[in-house]
Design an enzyme around this catalytic site. Sequence first.
Site, mmCIF file in Angstrom:
data_model
loop_
_atom_site.group_PDB
_atom_site.id
_atom_site.type_symbol
_atom_site.label_atom_id
_atom_site.label_comp_id
_atom_site.label_asym_id
_atom_site.label_seq_id
_atom_site.Cartn_x
_atom_site.Cartn_y
_atom_site.Cartn_z
ATOM 1 N N PHE A 1 5.320 3.518 10.961
ATOM 2 C CA PHE A 1 4.776 4.875 11.014
ATOM 3 C C PHE A 1 5.210 5.659 12.245
ATOM 4 C CE2 PHE A 1 1.751 2.711 8.190
ATOM 5 C CZ PHE A 1 1.767 3.565 7.103
ATOM 6 N N TYR B 1 11.918 4.005 8.689
ATOM 7 C CA TYR B 1 12.458 5.299 8.266
ATOM 8 C C TYR B 1 13.971 5.172 8.101
ATOM 9 C CZ TYR B 1 7.949 7.250 9.767
ATOM 10 O OH TYR B 1 6.614 7.525 9.912
ATOM 11 N N ASP C 1 8.847 0.102 4.819
ATOM 12 C CA ASP C 1 10.236 0.134 5.279
ATOM 13 C C ASP C 1 10.320 0.918 6.586
ATOM 14 O OD1 ASP C 1 11.595 -1.204 3.340
ATOM 15 O OD2 ASP C 1 12.709 0.513 2.591
ATOM 16 N N HIS D 1 -2.431 5.263 0.706
ATOM 17 C CA HIS D 1 -1.445 5.499 1.757
ATOM 18 C C HIS D 1 -1.617 6.906 2.342
ATOM 19 C CE1 HIS D 1 2.587 5.921 3.574
ATOM 20 N NE2 HIS D 1 2.627 4.594 3.544
#
Length: 222
Positions: free
Chosen positions: A78, A67, A65, A188
């Site tokens: 990221f 942020y 998703d 992750h």
Amino acid sequence: MDVKIHPTWKEHLRDEFEKPYFRELTAFVKKEYINEVVYPEPKAIFRALDLCPFEDVSVVILGQDPYHNPEQANGLCFAVPKDVRLPPSLQNVFKEIESDIGKPMVHTKGDLTRWAEQGVLLLNATLTVRAHSAGSHQGRGWEQFTDAIIAKLSEGREHLVFILWGNYAKSKGVYIDREKHLVLESPHPSPFSAHSGFFGNKHFSQTNAYLKRHGKKPIDWL
């Protein structure tokens, strides 16, 4: 809505834009931007595709998703704008780069435009999100759209590197031809999972070694 997307992607995704699910998705997203606070800003929804033309992609890094807090989402997974504090996951990505490459980061800001311009497609599975509501735009059609992006890259290109961090990203791996491309998987970089195998995965040096082996320019991660 003022959206920007590179012409090469408009061409490759033309069929997707005409499908009923995408028309429904577009209507939903437009309504959300009118009635709610949604990230990223409209012109950055397709920023990953706008900065990285189809033929220039060398590496794909998959996120989940955007942020969902103010001033963070910038259309690249990221990444955050240059003046925003690094989120924990990106801090861990930078730590792994330094450990893997064996040099300190030259660029310590979170705006990863420099990677995108080298051919790193920083693609979230869902391209919009309601403020303070993680996952709020999942299940509306974005996943089908980004599946199509991955499938078209897998089919239409050769010797790409797909970097899949975490189970959600790994689930996208079903659309990748592993005979033609390198797929790198690990936990992750989130603080909750980074010590379970993200640290030490050496994905950045492995990516560059593969690119050089196939006559492609390595990525300057630093």
